[in-house]
Design an enzyme around this catalytic site. Sequence first.
Site, mmCIF file in Angstrom:
data_model
loop_
_atom_site.group_PDB
_atom_site.id
_atom_site.type_symbol
_atom_site.label_atom_id
_atom_site.label_comp_id
_atom_site.label_asym_id
_atom_site.label_seq_id
_atom_site.Cartn_x
_atom_site.Cartn_y
_atom_site.Cartn_z
ATOM 1 N N LEU A 1 -0.866 -2.692 -2.217
ATOM 2 C CA LEU A 1 -1.072 -1.936 -3.448
ATOM 3 C C LEU A 1 0.211 -1.949 -4.275
ATOM 4 C CD1 LEU A 1 -2.949 1.071 -1.834
ATOM 5 C CD2 LEU A 1 -3.957 -0.697 -3.298
ATOM 6 N N ASN B 1 -2.599 5.216 5.810
ATOM 7 C CA ASN B 1 -2.936 3.904 6.343
ATOM 8 C C ASN B 1 -2.860 3.967 7.862
ATOM 9 O OD1 ASN B 1 -3.423 1.032 6.286
ATOM 10 N ND2 ASN B 1 -1.245 0.703 6.682
ATOM 11 N N GLU C 1 -7.094 3.463 17.922
ATOM 12 C CA GLU C 1 -7.164 3.690 16.472
ATOM 13 C C GLU C 1 -8.402 4.510 16.129
ATOM 14 O OE1 GLU C 1 -6.973 0.042 14.231
ATOM 15 O OE2 GLU C 1 -5.183 -0.627 15.288
ATOM 16 N N SER D 1 -0.192 3.617 14.492
ATOM 17 C CA SER D 1 0.404 4.716 13.732
ATOM 18 C C SER D 1 -0.427 4.992 12.495
ATOM 19 C CB SER D 1 1.819 4.341 13.267
ATOM 20 O OG SER D 1 2.647 3.987 14.340
ATOM 21 N N MET E 1 -6.422 -5.176 3.496
ATOM 22 C CA MET E 1 -5.366 -6.155 3.703
ATOM 23 C C MET E 1 -4.649 -6.573 2.414
ATOM 24 S SD MET E 1 -5.386 -6.212 6.890
ATOM 25 C CE MET E 1 -4.213 -7.531 7.196
ATOM 26 N N ARG E 2 -4.769 -5.775 1.381
ATOM 27 C CA ARG E 2 -4.115 -6.086 0.105
ATOM 28 C C ARG E 2 -2.997 -5.076 -0.113
ATOM 29 N NH1 ARG E 2 -4.757 -9.068 -3.877
ATOM 30 N NH2 ARG E 2 -6.641 -9.978 -3.072
ATOM 31 N N GLY F 1 -14.652 -3.157 8.986
ATOM 32 C CA GLY F 1 -14.631 -1.714 8.764
ATOM 33 C C GLY F 1 -14.835 -0.867 10.001
ATOM 34 N N SER F 2 -14.337 -1.295 11.153
ATOM 35 C CA SER F 2 -14.561 -0.481 12.357
ATOM 36 C C SER F 2 -13.835 0.863 12.269
ATOM 37 C CB SER F 2 -14.166 -1.251 13.620
ATOM 38 O OG SER F 2 -12.767 -1.437 13.699
ATOM 39 N N HIS G 1 -1.854 1.559 11.011
ATOM 40 C CA HIS G 1 -1.100 0.333 11.267
ATOM 41 C C HIS G 1 -1.044 0.095 12.776
ATOM 42 C CE1 HIS G 1 1.707 -2.877 10.518
ATOM 43 N NE2 HIS G 1 2.484 -2.392 11.470
ATOM 44 N N ASP H 1 4.563 -0.280 5.068
ATOM 45 C CA ASP H 1 4.480 0.447 6.336
ATOM 46 C C ASP H 1 5.687 1.362 6.544
ATOM 47 O OD1 ASP H 1 2.049 -0.825 6.928
ATOM 48 O OD2 ASP H 1 3.078 -2.539 7.830
#
Length: 187
Positions: free
Chosen positions: A92, A106, A173, A135, A89-90, A15-16, A108, A144
Amino acid sequence: MSEPAKIAILVSGRGSNMQSLVKAAGDAYQVVVVASDKPDAAGLAWAREHGIPTFALSPRGIGKIAYEAALDGALRAAGAEYIALAGYMRLLSDKFVADWRGRIVNIHPSLLPKYKGLDTHARAIDAGDAEAGCSIHLVTEELDGGEVLGQARVPIQPGDDAETLAARVLAEEHRLYPRVLAEWVAR
């Protein structure tokens, strides 16, 4: 002045990026819940230590439909208006995305539309690219594939491998995501 937008953050690991979003929260947005598909995710422990409500449920044994119904219920119960995926990482489902259409973003680790999916840093290096980056994009049913809201560029240096490049991109990021999220929810 209007109330800050209520944000749910979804994580699967440490969770950074979630931490950078929480630390930057203020007038534009507030984090109302951190949720994960991995009950032992380190990001959940950090959120709890900082007084943020959490939701954790593994889809194993209950399936995607039941998992997403429970997740949706938890996000709505927390009052979330928007969702920020931060190392979630799932994939949706189309239904979940449609139910939250235009309200999920999101981060990416590539300069979209290049390198959708996984292994983005190695793919950029292997292609001989001069730069990589990250992005922020709207989430749609296409992996994506949503509108890009912001990007940060990072030069690929001689001798870079996927790990060294990933570390420099991650630093960008952490700067980019809070700014773009605040601008996005304010529009």
